[in-house]
Write a protein that holds these residues in place. Structure first.
Motif: not given
Length: 841
Positions: A604, A631, A633, A653
């Motif tokens: 991520e 943010t 993923d 995810n």
């Protein structure tokens, strides 16, 4: 919310108090910075006197702040000379200082003071650093004199830091983000991410000098740690001659500990060695109430857990440096940690029907034993290209512009071997339901080469470097269950697994910094190539994930006045999946609550923006920091209920998540309105918006969370004529907060401590009480279409401990004199130094 607004108002009141001036304003201002001539680091609280040149009459004066800077205002036009002094140093005189209408503001640059060795032998110095130092990219909390953490571990130290939370299992988070990078002296901790909490519990608090909170790191740092960086800086043993410290302690739960350090320095050689031992006894517990909404009619499960732990830890370290030439030095260090743990659990399971009448009751007894070790070796070389006469040049703002090359090779490894025995039996008849045993063997090796180069480039400061990192991990789990009829153990085919994880990263960075009057700017980028392979050996499956990333960063600072500073920053960071996040084989510690990884999990990325306002006052400082993080993923843990009634914890995810908020920190030093009072208060609030509809349309969240912390020390001895008697208290609160699947409950707890200095301050006796009211704990609620669950967990409860410390040799005086020093550079215990050098406000 009304309580939150009230707390914000109370903390903002000090910011409205006008700072007093040392003299009436007229026309002229005199500025400069005071440095230690040997270490080139700032000297705090140095005395600056301004004298008239014609008749040597003292006009006015001032003292240097935590960065060694001073600003004396209200001077009339004329000729002066300046004397700068500090206890334990030789007085320095600067002549021919002139103020005029054409030059009303004069910067006399850097004044380097040299230690007066004769005075140091005769005078005991007791000056202390400020509790909090606010710098361009970080906030520094000086914890070396923290009575609450005496006799404890690094975990106890982190519990006193604003914006940092440590849960009952030792997991660390910063501003609500659990993904935070832990550095030791500016370098990654010598263990893998899975064992960070265990490593912090074996690192003695007495070895820690300060903690640096870096929420938005620059391109110079490795990009791991979405929530930022916590840099734990260990005490730099730079005392000349022979010296050391011995400390022993114990607590009411049967734990005891001891640490010892020994230092020696002569000529071009410095050597330091330390050993820490810790025997810790603890207990914890938890309960869970679950409704299975899959079944029709509903069924219920009530669980209770009691756990006893016994841990034994040893920590050895040896370090040294040797100056080959006046400009070149070698340094090396070695560290070894050993830890054995024995854990016994008793889990009670009570199944209930739709009328909540019992249908089945049994207990699961667990015995776990594990042995861990970790080791870390470093060899470094530092070469300073700057000529000797360039040190402390007049007209420079802050320390001289460094021109330095640093090379470091590092190798570390850790291992964890464990054995678990699980026994299930009916409560009514003690009839055996299951007997299972498992063996685990995990290991990791990591090697790296890092090169950092910094130099002035015209009006700019250039920093560039390279790091190559190779990490190899392996894990082996064997499990077998006894056949109740034959008594023979049969392998658990669905549980046995062996995997390897290899990761190779090459990174290069560069950044430029410059000042234009009150404006300071730093821009940088880090380029990284990563190759990873996750291999399940028992199924011959490979999962490759190779990726290239760019991590830009930008920092800005604007000095409105000497006491008012604005700052802003941006950086991009990454969170790489932990190995257990990737392993698809289930963990059966509790067969009704299993854990499974996801080998398709992606890293991520976060883009973080911060702004800040800092005001320095006569009694401390106030900082206000709005922040925003986005943010992609997003790595999130999920809890799902299968049709067979088993709860599965896994990782997936999510699309995106954003977090925005504001943090307020007010610090007090010993010049505050109440003599002897020091510490800080913090308050933070943030909103988290998460979109996980790519996994499930129900996985969305828009929630607000807030928390606060108060850490105060008071020198009781100053009032009651009791000598060096200090009292400290820490109070923390975290408000409840909604999550994608439920709600995390509120947390509140407090610690207290008393410390008495003895034998002319060479010894101290400390009494501490952790979790004074027994309120520390953790709880959450999950409310989903197929599952409702209430869970709570607590640990230890109130713990009372006593610690005695004694310092011998030359360490006592020198440590106090150097208390305000800040060693720069990755090998000087400064955690990599200040990114912007002379740009800090």
């Amino acid at each position: 919310m009304k309580n939150l607004y009230l707390l914000i108002a109370l903390l903002l009141i000090p910011a409205a108090i006008p700072a007093t001036s040392v003299a009436q304003r007229t026309s002229g201002t005199l500025t400069g910075v005071v440095l230690d001539a040997d270490t080139d680091t700032p000297i705090t609280s140095a005395t600056v006197g301004v004298w008239q040149a014609r008749d040597s009459i003292l006009v006015t004066g001032g003292i240097s702040d935590v960065d060694g800077r001073f600003a004396i205002e209200g001077l009339r036009n004329g000729a002066y000379y300046v004397q700068v002094s500090f206890v334990g140093y030789r007085t320095e005189t600067i002549t021919d200082v002139a103020l005029s209408p054409q030059a009303p503001r004069v910067d006399i640059g850097s004044i380097s003071l040299r230690p007066d060795t004769q005075v140091l032998d005769e005078v005991e110095i007791t000056a202390e650093r400020a509790s909090v130092q606010i710098e361009i990219d970080r906030t520094v909390y000086n914890t070396a004199d923290n009575p609450v953490a005496v006799g404890g571990t690094a975990t106890n130290v982190l519990e006193t830091i604003p914006s940092v939370d440590v849960d009952v299992d030792g997991n660390v988070s910063l501003r609500g983000s659990g993904n935070v990078a832990i550095l030791i002296n500016g370098r990654p901790a010598p263990v893998s991410a899975e064992f960070i909490s265990a490593y912090l519990k074996q690192l003695p608090a007495g070895t820690i000098d300060r903690v640096e909170v870096i929420p938005n790191p620059s391109a110079r740092y490795e990009p791991d740690g979405m929530g930022g960086i916590l840099n734990i800086v260990l005490k730099e043993e730079v005392d000349r001659g022979l010296g050391g410290t011995v400390s022993v302690g114990g607590d009411r739960l049967g734990g005891y500990n001891g640490t010892g350090t020994l230092t020696y320095g002569r000529g071009d050689v410095n050597i330091a060695a330390s050993y820490g031992f810790r025997q810790e006894e603890g207990n914890s517990g938890g309960d869970s109430y679950r409704i299975n909404r899959y079944s029709d009619p509903l069924t219920y499960l009530d669980q209770d857990e009691v756990e006893d732990e016994s841990e034994t830890g040893h920590q050895f370290s040896l370090s040294g440096d040797y100056r080959l030439t006046p400009k070149t030095a070698l340094n090396a260090s070695a560290q070894l940690g050993l830890r054995d743990e024995l854990e016994k659990e008793n889990n009670l399971f009570l199944f209930l029907d739709a009328s909540e009448d019992p249908t089945l009751e049994y207990e699961r007894l667990v015995e776990e034993g594990s042995s861990r070790w970790n080791t870390d070796f470093r060899l470094g070389l530092t070469h300073n290209f700057a000529p000797q006469q360039a040190q402390g040049q007049r007209g420079e703002r802050g320390p001289r512009k460094a021109h330095e090359l640093t090379i470091e090779a590092r190798f570390n490894a850790d291992s964890n071997d464990g054995e678990e025995l699980y026994r299930e039996q009916l409560l009514a008849t003690t009839e055996l339901r299951q007997l299972q045993r498992a063996l685990t063997d995990r290991g990791r090796q990591r090697g790296s080469l890092q090169i950092d180069y910094v130099r002035p480039l015209g009006e700019f400061r250039l920093e560039t470097g390279y790091k190559g990192d190779l990490e190899l991990m392996d894990s082996d789990l064997y499990s077998e269950t006894q056949d109740i009829e034959t008594g023979e153990f049969v392998p658990d085919v669905g549980l046995i697994n062996t995997f390897d994880f290899d990761q190779n990263i090459h990174a290069a960075y560069g950044q430029l910094a410059r000042e234009w009057g009150p404006l300071g700017v730093q821009l940088g980028v880090r380029l990284e190539s990563a190759t990873t392979t996750f291999t399940l050996r028992n199924t011959s499956e490979d999962y490759d994930n190779d990726y290239f990333s760019a991590f830009p960063s930008a920092f800005f600072t604007y000095e409105l006045t000497e006491k008012h500073v604005l700052r802003a920053s941006y950086s991009r960071r990454i969170n790489r999946p932990r190995t257990w996040f990737l392993n698809p084989f289930p963990s059966y510690d509790d067969p009704l609550n299993i854990r499974m990884g996801n080998p398709a999990l992606r890293p991520e990325y976060v883009d973080a923006i911060e702004a800040g306002y800092v005001r320095y006052t006569d009694w401390g400082s106030v900082s206000l920091t709005p922040f925003y993080r986005r943010t992609t993923d997003v790595i999130r843990r999920l809890q799902e209920l299968r049709e067979d009634g088993v709860t599965v914890r896994t990782v997936k995810n999510f699309d995106t998540s954003s977090s925005s908020g504001i943090e307020l920190i007010t610090s007090l030093d010993e010049l505050s309105f109440l003599d002897g009072l020091r510490g800080y208060a913090s308050l933070e609030g943030f909103r988290v918006v998460t979109d996980g509809t790519n996994v499930d349309t129900e996985l969305q969240n828009n929630a607000f969370g807030w928390g606060g912390r108060l850490n105060l020390s008071y020198a009781i001895g100053n009032v009651g004529r009791l000598g060096g008697l200090d009292f400290q208290t820490t109070v923390r609160y975290r408000a409840p907060m909604d999550t994608e699947q439920g709600r995390v409950e509120a947390r509140a707890w407090s610690d207290m401590a008393l410390r008495q200095e003895l034998f002319s301050d060479r010894a101290s006796l400390s009494i501490r009480v952790r979790d004074v009211f027994g309120t520390a704990g953790f709880g959450f609620t999950i409310d989903q279409p197929t599952l409702y669950q209430e869970f709570s967990r607590s640990r230890d409860g109130q713990r009372v401990g006593v610690t005695f410390s004694y310092t011998f040799g030359k360490a006592s005086n020198n440590n106090r004199r150097r208390g305000g020093d800040r060693e720069g550079g990755p090998d000087g215990g400064g955690g990599g130094g200040d990114d912007m050098g002379g740009l800090e406000g």
